[in-house]
Write a protein that holds these residues in place. Structure first.
Motif, PDB file in Angstrom:
ATOM      1  N   MET A 177      -3.239  -1.484  12.947  1.00 46.46           N
ATOM      2  CA  MET A 177      -4.188  -2.136  12.876  1.00 46.46           C
ATOM      3  C   MET A 177      -5.422  -1.097  12.265  1.00 46.46           C
ATOM      4  O   MET A 177      -5.653  -0.037  12.524  1.00 46.46           O
ATOM      5  CB  MET A 177      -4.635  -3.064  14.111  1.00 46.46           C
ATOM      6  CG  MET A 177      -3.616  -4.011  14.422  1.00 46.46           C
ATOM      7  SD  MET A 177      -3.919  -5.147  15.844  1.00 46.46           S
ATOM      8  CE  MET A 177      -4.997  -6.364  14.956  1.00 46.46           C
ATOM      9  N   LYS A 178      -6.590  -1.840  12.054  1.00 47.90           N
ATOM     10  CA  LYS A 178      -7.767  -1.019  11.549  1.00 47.90           C
ATOM     11  C   LYS A 178      -8.972  -1.292  12.497  1.00 47.90           C
ATOM     12  O   LYS A 178      -9.603  -2.402  12.376  1.00 47.90           O
ATOM     13  CB  LYS A 178      -8.337  -1.391  10.039  1.00 47.90           C
ATOM     14  CG  LYS A 178      -9.413  -0.668   9.522  1.00 47.90           C
ATOM     15  CD  LYS A 178      -9.162   0.770   9.494  1.00 47.90           C
ATOM     16  CE  LYS A 178     -10.629   1.297   8.729  1.00 47.90           C
ATOM     17  NZ  LYS A 178     -10.052   2.537   8.225  1.00 47.90           N
ATOM     18  N   GLY A 179      -9.200  -0.669  13.521  1.00 43.44           N
ATOM     19  CA  GLY A 179     -10.143  -0.651  14.336  1.00 43.44           C
ATOM     20  C   GLY A 179     -11.711  -0.083  13.683  1.00 43.44           C
ATOM     21  O   GLY A 179     -11.627   1.218  13.402  1.00 43.44           O
ATOM     22  N   VAL A 180     -12.545  -1.251  13.653  1.00 40.16           N
ATOM     23  CA  VAL A 180     -14.056  -0.900  13.078  1.00 40.16           C
ATOM     24  C   VAL A 180     -14.926  -0.751  14.280  1.00 40.16           C
ATOM     25  O   VAL A 180     -14.855  -1.896  14.940  1.00 40.16           O
ATOM     26  CB  VAL A 180     -14.243  -1.655  11.968  1.00 40.16           C
ATOM     27  CG1 VAL A 180     -13.299  -1.168  10.741  1.00 40.16           C
ATOM     28  CG2 VAL A 180     -14.272  -2.893  12.051  1.00 40.16           C
ATOM     29  N   LEU A 302      -0.408 -14.091   2.644  1.00 41.29           N
ATOM     30  CA  LEU A 302      -0.814 -12.665   2.839  1.00 41.29           C
ATOM     31  C   LEU A 302      -0.100 -11.555   2.779  1.00 41.29           C
ATOM     32  O   LEU A 302      -0.588 -10.561   2.232  1.00 41.29           O
ATOM     33  CB  LEU A 302      -1.359 -12.680   4.454  1.00 41.29           C
ATOM     34  CG  LEU A 302      -2.569 -13.747   4.735  1.00 41.29           C
ATOM     35  CD1 LEU A 302      -2.598 -13.924   6.183  1.00 41.29           C
ATOM     36  CD2 LEU A 302      -3.856 -13.270   4.172  1.00 41.29           C
ATOM     37  N   VAL A 303       1.180 -11.815   3.084  1.00 39.11           N
ATOM     38  CA  VAL A 303       2.123 -10.624   2.727  1.00 39.11           C
ATOM     39  C   VAL A 303       2.209 -10.231   1.220  1.00 39.11           C
ATOM     40  O   VAL A 303       2.311  -9.102   0.991  1.00 39.11           O
ATOM     41  CB  VAL A 303       3.495 -11.101   3.028  1.00 39.11           C
ATOM     42  CG1 VAL A 303       4.809 -10.204   2.642  1.00 39.11           C
ATOM     43  CG2 VAL A 303       3.731 -11.157   4.762  1.00 39.11           C
ATOM     44  N   GLY A 304       2.190 -11.268   0.224  1.00 35.02           N
ATOM     45  CA  GLY A 304       2.298 -10.997  -0.865  1.00 35.02           C
ATOM     46  C   GLY A 304       0.938 -10.091  -1.426  1.00 35.02           C
ATOM     47  O   GLY A 304       1.108  -9.100  -2.193  1.00 35.02           O
ATOM     48  N   ILE A 305      -0.167 -10.500  -0.984  1.00 38.92           N
ATOM     49  CA  ILE A 305      -1.287  -9.927  -1.391  1.00 38.92           C
ATOM     50  C   ILE A 305      -1.520  -8.472  -0.892  1.00 38.92           C
ATOM     51  O   ILE A 305      -1.641  -7.338  -1.408  1.00 38.92           O
ATOM     52  CB  ILE A 305      -2.575 -10.611  -0.959  1.00 38.92           C
ATOM     53  CG1 ILE A 305      -2.882 -11.872  -1.466  1.00 38.92           C
ATOM     54  CG2 ILE A 305      -3.937  -9.473  -0.904  1.00 38.92           C
ATOM     55  CD1 ILE A 305      -3.951 -12.871  -0.966  1.00 38.92           C
ATOM     56  N   VAL A 306      -0.786  -8.353   0.547  1.00 34.85           N
ATOM     57  CA  VAL A 306      -0.869  -6.947   1.199  1.00 34.85           C
ATOM     58  C   VAL A 306       0.079  -5.966   0.338  1.00 34.85           C
ATOM     59  O   VAL A 306      -0.265  -4.890  -0.085  1.00 34.85           O
ATOM     60  CB  VAL A 306      -0.515  -7.075   2.431  1.00 34.85           C
ATOM     61  CG1 VAL A 306      -0.240  -5.615   3.254  1.00 34.85           C
ATOM     62  CG2 VAL A 306      -1.667  -7.751   3.331  1.00 34.85           C
ATOM     63  N   GLN A 307       1.297  -6.839   0.041  1.00 28.18           N
ATOM     64  CA  GLN A 307       2.210  -5.918  -0.674  1.00 28.18           C
ATOM     65  C   GLN A 307       1.924  -5.458  -1.856  1.00 28.18           C
ATOM     66  O   GLN A 307       2.099  -4.364  -2.470  1.00 28.18           O
ATOM     67  CB  GLN A 307       3.655  -6.666  -0.904  1.00 28.18           C
ATOM     68  CG  GLN A 307       4.347  -6.909   0.506  1.00 28.18           C
ATOM     69  CD  GLN A 307       5.261  -5.921   0.879  1.00 28.18           C
ATOM     70  OE1 GLN A 307       5.078  -4.662   0.067  1.00 28.18           O
ATOM     71  NE2 GLN A 307       6.001  -5.775   1.919  1.00 28.18           N
ATOM     72  N   GLY A 319      -6.726  -0.371   0.203  1.00 36.39           N
ATOM     73  CA  GLY A 319      -7.385  -1.037   1.400  1.00 36.39           C
ATOM     74  C   GLY A 319      -6.070  -1.380   2.244  1.00 36.39           C
ATOM     75  O   GLY A 319      -5.470  -0.605   2.756  1.00 36.39           O
ATOM     76  N   ALA A 320      -5.735  -2.728   2.555  1.00 36.18           N
ATOM     77  CA  ALA A 320      -5.025  -2.979   3.703  1.00 36.18           C
ATOM     78  C   ALA A 320      -3.631  -2.745   3.037  1.00 36.18           C
ATOM     79  O   ALA A 320      -2.657  -2.492   3.897  1.00 36.18           O
ATOM     80  CB  ALA A 320      -4.870  -4.634   3.557  1.00 36.18           C
TER      81      ALA A 320
END
Length: 503
Positions: A177-180, A302-307, A319-320
């Motif tokens: 995860m990305k903790g900001v 979402l998986v498709g975008i992140v992949q 990015g992600a």
């Protein structure tokens, strides 16, 4: 392989949409989770969320996840938090309720436990005001679905210790995860401030019959939503400024902010008529899909975008997607080292299961997943001989230059899969392998794959002999497998009939 995070036990108080997402995120990182939620359907709801999360992870990554953490439902809050290292509160958004629940957590939790609140807008200073140990309380505001979207807004209150924030960031980083960290506490933090502005405008557009809910969603998802998914707001507008950049953009479009376009300061009256109008349009837009079906569609998108983002920028990720790639590298690095293999038979290298994400319209494992499992088998062999991530990053690897797959039977949802690898031949540059894939219990052979691998110098862009360190680990396996019978299927061309057996 153990838990990914610098903790092994978490507690989740509340198992609804957000709480259930936290439970799934922790469990799939190998963390044991105890849950307290008095809702009579809590176990069913959490179970359904977890099933969707496991399906999504099957689509998202092929890296070896740790064994799933142990899930325990508890009869009391005290029982849930008594030995927890991270406690995540996700109860309804009421200050009095959250203060009461956090007070109970504070009184029962171990002294060193982190306490995070999933609040989407309440100030952490207000939440920690009545706690005995306020220094360990912070806001950990995630986004739905928590198990896929990596962002968490970390917000400390006036009494929150800096060490608490640093520990929280480290845990979040370890579980992908990305903790900001938000520098100053403010109601609704950053993300929800932005979302509320858009939401307010959207409600007016529906009320004034400018468009319906489906049209509004289409405007977002077919345009700037795609830009935001990978670049955010300011970087997107920097590009919009052309070669002159952000300063030109601000000079050109800044004056528009004074025009009377927006209704951001005018709150729409959500009366019964408007609520029903929006509700009816939303029902029509859903077209009969259940919430769980919509969650699965959302997860696949979402998986498709992140992949896609992981493959961006020449494979470096963006990015992600880069966050996922870095997370997968840690998963691979933390995977248990291969044991000394039994060389008297083909190597048993991969054990997995047919996940829901691998099923086609016939209910069987879809074609490209066979190649995926065989690719994982080849990767496992390469790790066994020392061709790991560090080796590849140093500028050398084996490339698959030829593959032949035979489909013999159908692998079905939930069945256990086991693949084996036999080295048919090997020299300084090449490895010729033959894989078999077995499914079910008792095991039946469902596919084979024959592959030729070529060692390459990736920096020079050409084939090259493997170094002695790799060949020293490869040769004992190849020599042992040379004493095995060559598979009769090896070397077959597509469609060639089996050779008759000569007695």
């Amino acid at each position: 392989m153990t838990s990914l995070a610098p903790l092994s036990r978490a507690a989740c108080i509340g198992g609804g949409v957000i709480g259930g997402g936290w439970i799934a995120r922790f469990l799939l990182a190998g963390i044991d989770v105890k849950v307290f939620d008095p809702h009579p359907e809590a176990q069913r709801i959490v179970g359904e969320v977890l099933a969707n999360a496991e399906r999504a992870y099957g689509l998202l990554t092929n890296a070896p996840l740790p064994p799933r953490g142990r899930l325990t439902f508890c009869a009391s809050l005290r029982e849930a938090v008594t030995d927890a290292e991270w406690i995540q509160e996700s109860v309804p958004e009421r200050l009095d309720l959250k203060r009461r629940v956090l007070g109970e957590i504070d009184a029962a939790a171990p002294a060193g436990a982190l306490i995070g609140s999933s609040t989407s807008g309440l100030l952490p200073s207000d939440l920690q005001a009545e706690l005995t140990h306020p220094e360990r309380l912070f806001v950990a505001h995630p986004y739905n679905p928590v198990y896929l979207l990596p962002l968490v807004e970390i917000v400390g209150g006036t009494a929150t210790a800096p060490a608490t924030i640093e520990r929280a960031k480290a845990v979040l980083d370890a579980i992908g995860m990305k903790g900001v960290v938000i520098a100053r506490e403010i109601e609704a933090f950053v993300g929800d401030r932005l979302l509320e502005a858009l939401w307010r405008e959207a409600l007016w557009l529906i009320k004034d019959d400018i468009c319906d809910v489906e049209t509004l969603d289409d405007v977002i998802r077919y345009s700037f939503g795609l830009r935001w998914a990978q670049m955010g707001l300011f970087q997107t507008y920097r590009i919009a400024g052309g070669e002159a950049g952000m300063r030109h953009f601000l000079a050109q479009f800044g004056p528009c902010l004074k025009w009377p376009w927006t209704k951001l300061t005018d709150v729409v009256d959500l009366d019964d008529a408007l609520v029903e109008k929006i509700g009816a349009q939303s029902d029509a837009q859903a077209a009969g899909l259940s919430i769980r079906e919509m969650e699965r569609i959302r997860d696949e998108n979402l998986v498709g975008i992140v992949q896609a983002l992981k493959a961006g920028r020449g494979g470096e990720g963006w990015g992600a997607g880069k966050l996922l790639a870095d997370f997968e590298q840690r998963l691979l690095a933390q995977a248990s080292p291969p044991e000394t293999p039994d060389l008297s038979a083909p190597l048993a290298l991969v054990e997995t299961r047919v996940s829901p994400a691998w099923i086609d319209y016939n209910g069987h494992m879809t074609e490209h997943r066979y190649l995926q499992v065989f690719g994982d088998t080849t990767d496992a062999l390469l790790r066994l001989i020392g061709v790991d991530l560090a080796y590849v990053e140093a500028g050398h690897s084996y490339y698959t230059v030829e593959t032949h797959i035979r489909h013999l039977d159908e692998a079905k949802l939930g069945e256990e899969l086991r693949s084996t690898c036999q080295i048919i031949a090997a020299d300084e540059k090449r490895i010729h392998v033959f894989h078999r894939l077995f499914a079910g219990a008792p095991a039946r052979e469902v596919a084979t794959a024959e592959q030729m691998l070529l060692h390459v110098d990736t920096k020079a862009g050409r084939a090259a002999p493997a170094p002695g360190t790799v060949l020293a680990r490869l040769r004992p396996i190849a020599d042992a497998h040379a004493r095995l019978d060559v598979p009769p299927e090896a070397g077959r061309s597509i469609g060639r009939k089996r050779e008759p057996v000569i007695a």
